[in-house]
Design a protein around this motif. Structure first.
Motif, PDB file in Angstrom:
ATOM      1  N   PHE A 248      32.157   9.374  38.165  1.00 42.38           N
ATOM      2  CA  PHE A 248      33.496   9.154  37.543  1.00 42.38           C
ATOM      3  C   PHE A 248      34.211  10.508  37.581  1.00 42.38           C
ATOM      4  O   PHE A 248      35.464  10.824  37.590  1.00 42.38           O
ATOM      5  CB  PHE A 248      33.344   8.998  35.722  1.00 42.38           C
ATOM      6  CG  PHE A 248      34.491   9.000  35.236  1.00 42.38           C
ATOM      7  CD1 PHE A 248      35.476   7.798  35.313  1.00 42.38           C
ATOM      8  CD2 PHE A 248      35.059   9.809  34.185  1.00 42.38           C
ATOM      9  CE1 PHE A 248      36.414   7.581  34.578  1.00 42.38           C
ATOM     10  CE2 PHE A 248      35.980   9.757  33.708  1.00 42.38           C
ATOM     11  CZ  PHE A 248      36.833   8.561  33.605  1.00 42.38           C
ATOM     12  N   ALA A 249      33.369  11.672  37.476  1.00 44.55           N
ATOM     13  CA  ALA A 249      34.090  13.143  37.459  1.00 44.55           C
ATOM     14  C   ALA A 249      34.936  13.326  38.659  1.00 44.55           C
ATOM     15  O   ALA A 249      36.006  13.798  38.703  1.00 44.55           O
ATOM     16  CB  ALA A 249      32.928  14.194  37.255  1.00 44.55           C
TER      17      ALA A 249
ATOM     18  N   LEU B 252      27.485   6.143  40.988  1.00 47.20           N
ATOM     19  CA  LEU B 252      28.137   5.150  40.161  1.00 47.20           C
ATOM     20  C   LEU B 252      29.392   5.217  40.811  1.00 47.20           C
ATOM     21  O   LEU B 252      30.326   5.778  40.474  1.00 47.20           O
ATOM     22  CB  LEU B 252      28.233   5.695  38.636  1.00 47.20           C
ATOM     23  CG  LEU B 252      26.890   5.664  37.677  1.00 47.20           C
ATOM     24  CD1 LEU B 252      27.024   6.266  36.496  1.00 47.20           C
ATOM     25  CD2 LEU B 252      26.201   4.388  37.782  1.00 47.20           C
ATOM     26  N   LEU B 253      29.718   4.393  41.649  1.00 47.64           N
ATOM     27  CA  LEU B 253      30.856   3.907  42.462  1.00 47.64           C
ATOM     28  C   LEU B 253      32.118   3.802  41.640  1.00 47.64           C
ATOM     29  O   LEU B 253      32.222   2.845  40.983  1.00 47.64           O
ATOM     30  CB  LEU B 253      30.853   3.200  43.655  1.00 47.64           C
ATOM     31  CG  LEU B 253      29.588   3.272  44.615  1.00 47.64           C
ATOM     32  CD1 LEU B 253      29.553   2.461  45.398  1.00 47.64           C
ATOM     33  CD2 LEU B 253      29.891   4.611  45.248  1.00 47.64           C
ATOM     34  N   HIS B 254      33.286   4.472  41.979  1.00 44.61           N
ATOM     35  CA  HIS B 254      34.469   4.206  41.340  1.00 44.61           C
ATOM     36  C   HIS B 254      35.917   4.227  42.459  1.00 44.61           C
ATOM     37  O   HIS B 254      35.478   5.028  43.219  1.00 44.61           O
ATOM     38  CB  HIS B 254      34.860   5.472  40.421  1.00 44.61           C
ATOM     39  CG  HIS B 254      33.955   5.541  39.126  1.00 44.61           C
ATOM     40  ND1 HIS B 254      32.689   6.153  39.112  1.00 44.61           N
ATOM     41  CD2 HIS B 254      34.081   5.008  37.890  1.00 44.61           C
ATOM     42  CE1 HIS B 254      32.100   6.074  37.931  1.00 44.61           C
ATOM     43  NE2 HIS B 254      32.771   5.192  37.278  1.00 44.61           N
ATOM     44  N   LEU B 255      36.700   3.339  42.220  1.00 43.78           N
ATOM     45  CA  LEU B 255      37.614   3.093  43.090  1.00 43.78           C
ATOM     46  C   LEU B 255      39.127   3.757  42.337  1.00 43.78           C
ATOM     47  O   LEU B 255      39.196   3.410  41.295  1.00 43.78           O
ATOM     48  CB  LEU B 255      38.042   1.839  43.525  1.00 43.78           C
ATOM     49  CG  LEU B 255      39.239   1.300  44.083  1.00 43.78           C
ATOM     50  CD1 LEU B 255      39.393   1.885  45.560  1.00 43.78           C
ATOM     51  CD2 LEU B 255      39.472  -0.169  44.050  1.00 43.78           C
ATOM     52  N   VAL B 256      39.702   4.614  43.062  1.00 45.65           N
ATOM     53  CA  VAL B 256      41.089   5.143  42.742  1.00 45.65           C
ATOM     54  C   VAL B 256      42.170   4.499  43.411  1.00 45.65           C
ATOM     55  O   VAL B 256      41.960   4.552  44.803  1.00 45.65           O
ATOM     56  CB  VAL B 256      41.133   6.613  42.624  1.00 45.65           C
ATOM     57  CG1 VAL B 256      42.272   7.312  42.158  1.00 45.65           C
ATOM     58  CG2 VAL B 256      39.868   7.250  41.834  1.00 45.65           C
ATOM     59  N   PHE B 257      43.004   3.828  42.591  1.00 46.91           N
ATOM     60  CA  PHE B 257      44.240   3.390  43.555  1.00 46.91           C
ATOM     61  C   PHE B 257      45.384   3.314  42.568  1.00 46.91           C
ATOM     62  O   PHE B 257      45.266   3.486  41.594  1.00 46.91           O
ATOM     63  CB  PHE B 257      44.050   1.877  43.956  1.00 46.91           C
ATOM     64  CG  PHE B 257      44.011   0.756  42.967  1.00 46.91           C
ATOM     65  CD1 PHE B 257      45.223   0.048  42.691  1.00 46.91           C
ATOM     66  CD2 PHE B 257      42.946   0.688  42.006  1.00 46.91           C
ATOM     67  CE1 PHE B 257      45.106  -0.874  41.981  1.00 46.91           C
ATOM     68  CE2 PHE B 257      43.089  -0.210  41.040  1.00 46.91           C
ATOM     69  CZ  PHE B 257      44.114  -1.175  40.904  1.00 46.91           C
ATOM     70  N   GLY B 258      46.588   3.081  43.077  1.00 45.79           N
ATOM     71  CA  GLY B 258      47.925   2.988  42.498  1.00 45.79           C
ATOM     72  C   GLY B 258      48.990   2.252  43.103  1.00 45.79           C
ATOM     73  O   GLY B 258      48.842   1.937  44.309  1.00 45.79           O
TER      74      GLY B 258
END
Length: 88
Positions: A52-53, A20-26
């Motif tokens: 998600f973890a 369940l792919l998740h992208l983290v950006f800011g």
């Protein structure tokens, strides 16, 4: 091994193999009450994570590193929702 133990082991294996792919950006926001970035060219792409973890762990780390800058925000995008709409 009991039926319940086998069921738990099977569920754990399927959760580990399911991506369940998740992208983290800011990036730095123009204002505290908006979601417009000051400079899109300076967005910090932290990475893509398999669940998600691990995404949340990376998000927390980056958010804590930038806690002194009130305009800096990091986000988690649930990419799997875009890849398979209607499935969660």
């Amino acid at each position: 091994m009991t039926f319940q133990e086998e069921s738990l082991a099977t569920n754990a294996q399927s959760q580990e193999s399911e991506q369940l792919l998740h992208l983290v950006f800011g990036g730095e926001l123009e204002s505290l009450d908006g979601l417009t970035f000051r400079d899109i060219d300076k967005l910090d792409i932290v990475g893509i994570f398999p669940n998600f973890a691990t995404a949340e762990k990376a998000w927390r780390k980056k958010a804590q590193q930038t806690v002194d800058n009130a305009h800096m925000r990091y986000f988690i995008v649930h990419m799997h929702r875009f890849l398979s709409p209607g499935q969660d």
